[in-house]
Design a protein around this motif. Structure first.
Motif, PDB file in Angstrom:
ATOM      1  N   GLN A   8     157.319 -52.723 -20.933  1.00 38.80           N
ATOM      2  CA  GLN A   8     156.646 -53.458 -22.370  1.00 38.80           C
ATOM      3  C   GLN A   8     155.393 -52.892 -21.973  1.00 38.80           C
ATOM      4  OE1 GLN A   8     157.398 -57.535 -20.776  1.00 38.80           O
ATOM      5  NE2 GLN A   8     158.927 -57.407 -21.362  1.00 38.80           N
ATOM      6  N   LEU A   9     154.679 -52.293 -20.313  1.00 32.52           N
ATOM      7  CA  LEU A   9     153.542 -51.908 -21.442  1.00 32.52           C
ATOM      8  C   LEU A   9     152.994 -50.806 -21.264  1.00 32.52           C
ATOM      9  CD1 LEU A   9     150.471 -52.267 -20.528  1.00 32.52           C
ATOM     10  CD2 LEU A   9     151.119 -51.919 -17.696  1.00 32.52           C
ATOM     11  N   LYS A  10     154.390 -49.760 -21.121  1.00 35.94           N
ATOM     12  CA  LYS A  10     154.080 -47.943 -21.501  1.00 35.94           C
ATOM     13  C   LYS A  10     154.731 -48.263 -23.519  1.00 35.94           C
ATOM     14  CE  LYS A  10     156.305 -46.605 -17.059  1.00 35.94           C
ATOM     15  NZ  LYS A  10     158.223 -45.695 -16.599  1.00 35.94           N
ATOM     16  N   TYR A  11     155.445 -49.182 -23.341  1.00 38.25           N
ATOM     17  CA  TYR A  11     155.055 -49.308 -24.803  1.00 38.25           C
ATOM     18  C   TYR A  11     153.706 -49.882 -25.461  1.00 38.25           C
ATOM     19  CZ  TYR A  11     156.947 -51.591 -29.863  1.00 38.25           C
ATOM     20  OH  TYR A  11     156.990 -51.362 -31.188  1.00 38.25           O
ATOM     21  N   ALA A  12     153.401 -50.993 -24.753  1.00 39.95           N
ATOM     22  CA  ALA A  12     152.116 -50.977 -26.247  1.00 39.95           C
ATOM     23  C   ALA A  12     150.890 -49.875 -25.502  1.00 39.95           C
ATOM     24  CB  ALA A  12     151.225 -52.536 -24.662  1.00 39.95           C
ATOM     25  N   ALA A  13     150.981 -49.599 -24.512  1.00 44.99           N
ATOM     26  CA  ALA A  13     150.074 -48.100 -24.760  1.00 44.99           C
ATOM     27  C   ALA A  13     149.850 -47.247 -25.009  1.00 44.99           C
ATOM     28  CB  ALA A  13     149.743 -47.844 -22.997  1.00 44.99           C
TER      29      ALA A  13
END
Length: 132
Positions: A8-13
């Motif tokens: 989820q953090l990779k997607y948001a980034a």
């Protein structure tokens, strides 16, 4: 499919980075960036910070299941489309969009392009039609 917090953090980034690049390019291309240097730097700095956090959780280019975070395809020489894939492929629907090929404002449009995404296979299909 359950996604991990790191996915989820990779997607948001990736989404933030893509949109920050697009926004800063659009503002710079509008010839009004001289008055917005501080704001453009703030957007870029925020995207860099979030991206650095995601990099600490493994390869920022792949999700935990091995799928790509984003795919880039060339539309025509020097023009690309980038798509950030949702970490849960079942949560994303196929998309299509169209546009005109690059041309000077005083010239006739040389053609159009259509881009289609296929989330299940992480493919981007690009079709160009050149006008006679």
């Amino acid at each position: 499919m359950a996604t991990t917090p790191s996915d989820q953090l990779k997607y948001a980034a990736a989404i933030l980075w893509q949109r920050a690049e697009w926004t800063t390019d659009a503002i710079a291309g509008s010839c009004c960036d001289d008055d917005h240097d501080i704001e453009l730097d703030a957007i870029t700095d925020a995207a860099c910070e979030i991206r650095a956090m995601a990099e600490k959780l493994g390869d920022p280019r792949t999700y935990s299941d091995g799928r790509q975070v984003q795919t880039t395809r060339e539309i025509e020489p020097g023009v690309y489309t980038v798509h950030v894939w949702h970490p849960d492929p079942s949560a994303e629907q196929p998309r299509s969009w169209r546009g005109s090929l690059r041309h000077d404002p005083d010239e006739q449009c040389p053609g159009v392009f259509e881009v289609t995404t296929t989330p299940e296979t992480q493919e981007i299909h690009v079709r160009t039609v050149r006008l006679a």
